[in-house]
Motif scaffolding. Sequence first.
Motif, short mmCIF file in Angstrom:
data_model
loop_
_atom_site.label_atom_id
_atom_site.label_comp_id
_atom_site.label_asym_id
_atom_site.label_seq_id
_atom_site.Cartn_x
_atom_site.Cartn_y
_atom_site.Cartn_z
N GLY A 155 -120.37 121.98 -82.92
CA GLY A 155 -119.66 122.27 -81.68
C GLY A 155 -120.63 122.48 -80.55
O GLY A 155 -121.66 123.16 -80.71
N GLU A 165 -118.01 125.18 -90.34
CA GLU A 165 -117.12 124.73 -89.28
C GLU A 165 -116.10 123.73 -89.82
O GLU A 165 -116.40 122.95 -90.73
CB GLU A 165 -117.92 124.03 -88.18
CG GLU A 165 -119.00 124.89 -87.54
CD GLU A 165 -119.90 124.13 -86.59
OE1 GLU A 165 -120.29 124.69 -85.56
OE2 GLU A 165 -120.20 122.94 -86.88
N SER A 205 -113.94 120.50 -88.73
CA SER A 205 -113.84 119.45 -87.72
C SER A 205 -112.49 118.77 -87.78
O SER A 205 -111.92 118.57 -88.87
CB SER A 205 -114.94 118.40 -87.94
OG SER A 205 -114.70 117.26 -87.14
N ASP A 243 -106.61 122.85 -77.80
CA ASP A 243 -107.50 123.92 -77.33
C ASP A 243 -106.70 125.04 -76.68
O ASP A 243 -107.02 126.23 -76.83
CB ASP A 243 -108.52 123.34 -76.35
CG ASP A 243 -109.75 124.21 -76.19
OD1 ASP A 243 -109.69 125.39 -76.56
OD2 ASP A 243 -110.78 123.71 -75.72
N THR A 290 -115.97 123.49 -73.96
CA THR A 290 -117.34 123.90 -74.30
C THR A 290 -117.52 125.41 -74.49
O THR A 290 -118.64 125.90 -74.56
CB THR A 290 -118.33 123.42 -73.21
OG1 THR A 290 -117.85 123.87 -71.92
CG2 THR A 290 -118.41 121.90 -73.18
N ARG A 339 -114.27 123.79 -79.86
CA ARG A 339 -115.12 123.09 -78.90
C ARG A 339 -115.25 121.60 -79.24
O ARG A 339 -115.07 121.20 -80.39
CB ARG A 339 -116.52 123.71 -78.87
CG ARG A 339 -116.53 125.20 -78.55
CD ARG A 339 -117.95 125.71 -78.37
NE ARG A 339 -118.01 127.16 -78.21
CZ ARG A 339 -119.09 127.83 -77.89
NH1 ARG A 339 -120.24 127.19 -77.70
NH2 ARG A 339 -119.06 129.15 -77.76
N HIS A 387 -116.92 118.25 -80.27
CA HIS A 387 -118.04 117.90 -81.16
C HIS A 387 -119.18 117.35 -80.31
O HIS A 387 -118.96 116.56 -79.40
CB HIS A 387 -117.55 116.85 -82.16
CG HIS A 387 -118.50 116.57 -83.27
ND1 HIS A 387 -119.67 115.86 -83.09
CD2 HIS A 387 -118.46 116.90 -84.59
CE1 HIS A 387 -120.31 115.76 -84.25
NE2 HIS A 387 -119.60 116.39 -85.17
N ARG A 388 -120.41 117.75 -80.62
CA ARG A 388 -121.55 117.40 -79.76
C ARG A 388 -121.73 115.89 -79.58
O ARG A 388 -122.19 115.44 -78.54
CB ARG A 388 -122.83 118.02 -80.31
CG ARG A 388 -123.24 117.59 -81.68
CD ARG A 388 -124.60 118.19 -82.05
NE ARG A 388 -124.58 119.65 -82.10
CZ ARG A 388 -125.12 120.42 -81.16
NH1 ARG A 388 -125.74 119.89 -80.13
NH2 ARG A 388 -125.06 121.74 -81.28
N GLU A 441 -119.32 114.81 -76.55
CA GLU A 441 -119.30 115.59 -75.30
C GLU A 441 -119.28 114.67 -74.07
O GLU A 441 -118.46 114.84 -73.16
CB GLU A 441 -120.51 116.51 -75.22
CG GLU A 441 -120.55 117.34 -73.95
CD GLU A 441 -121.78 118.21 -73.84
OE1 GLU A 441 -121.80 119.11 -72.97
OE2 GLU A 441 -122.73 118.01 -74.63
N ALA A 449 -113.36 117.44 -82.27
CA ALA A 449 -113.62 118.84 -81.94
C ALA A 449 -113.95 119.62 -83.20
O ALA A 449 -113.71 119.15 -84.32
CB ALA A 449 -112.42 119.46 -81.23
N VAL A 450 -114.47 120.83 -82.99
CA VAL A 450 -114.89 121.71 -84.09
C VAL A 450 -114.23 123.07 -83.90
O VAL A 450 -114.17 123.60 -82.78
CB VAL A 450 -116.42 121.86 -84.10
CG1 VAL A 450 -116.85 122.97 -85.04
CG2 VAL A 450 -117.08 120.55 -84.50
N ARG A 496 -114.11 127.08 -85.32
CA ARG A 496 -114.72 128.16 -86.10
C ARG A 496 -113.74 129.33 -86.23
O ARG A 496 -112.82 129.47 -85.44
CB ARG A 496 -116.00 128.66 -85.44
CG ARG A 496 -117.17 127.71 -85.53
CD ARG A 496 -118.46 128.39 -85.13
NE ARG A 496 -119.63 127.54 -85.29
CZ ARG A 496 -120.87 127.97 -85.19
NH1 ARG A 496 -121.10 129.25 -84.91
NH2 ARG A 496 -121.88 127.15 -85.34
#
Length: 221
Positions: free
Chosen positions: A152, A161, A163, A177, A186, A191, A193-194, A197, A217-218, A220
């Motif tokens: 994330g 995490e 996903s 979200d 972010t 969030r 996923h990197r 982005e 997205a991730v 937690r």
Amino acid sequence: MSKCRRYRRAAGFTLVEIAIVLLIIGLILGGVFKGQALIDSARVRAIHTELTGFQTAWLSFADRYRAAPGDFARADVQIDSAATPGNGNGRLDSSSERAGVWQQLALAGFISGSYDGSAANIGSAGDLECASTTCPKNPFNGFYTFAHGTQGVGFTTAANELSTGNQMPVNILSQLDVRLDDGVATTGRFRVHRDYENACTRQGNWDASSVNANCAAVLRD
């Protein structure tokens, strides 16, 4: 002269007729957009239910066995001889454990389905590809995955995490979200996923105007 006037009138449309046609088109388009919005809303509810269900299954498993699913070292003894055991360090830090999450959860009865625990199908912590025999699919044909890492955006401390998998439309993730967290791509516990982005966010927010259909997205705890 009267015939000519009648011909011109028959050949064109009055302003009233044009207005009626435009109204009908508007109603049709409005119905289409409304219908799509209802479909999207139903998908968001379904994914929300799945994600929270997976988290509940994870916590229930941990409560029963005092170990994280996938990482449980005695899974083949206490759950099923077919279960692939983990190393018991509390982290999903191998392909075998990332695949074993779903197998152990299913064999223990916390989720429905049957999963083979194949490490060959799931790859690295940042890899969102899998196989339907190893990981459950999201509604857009991506795969839900659990992994230990910082996938994330903005997370600096590694953790286990969940996903959403890829192939997720950005507007669906934006609505998720709002339901799960703070609505910002972010920050918070949900969030982007990197790897997605740049394609799926703008200035830290979900870029719904891009209509990008391949985002991830991730989530937690």
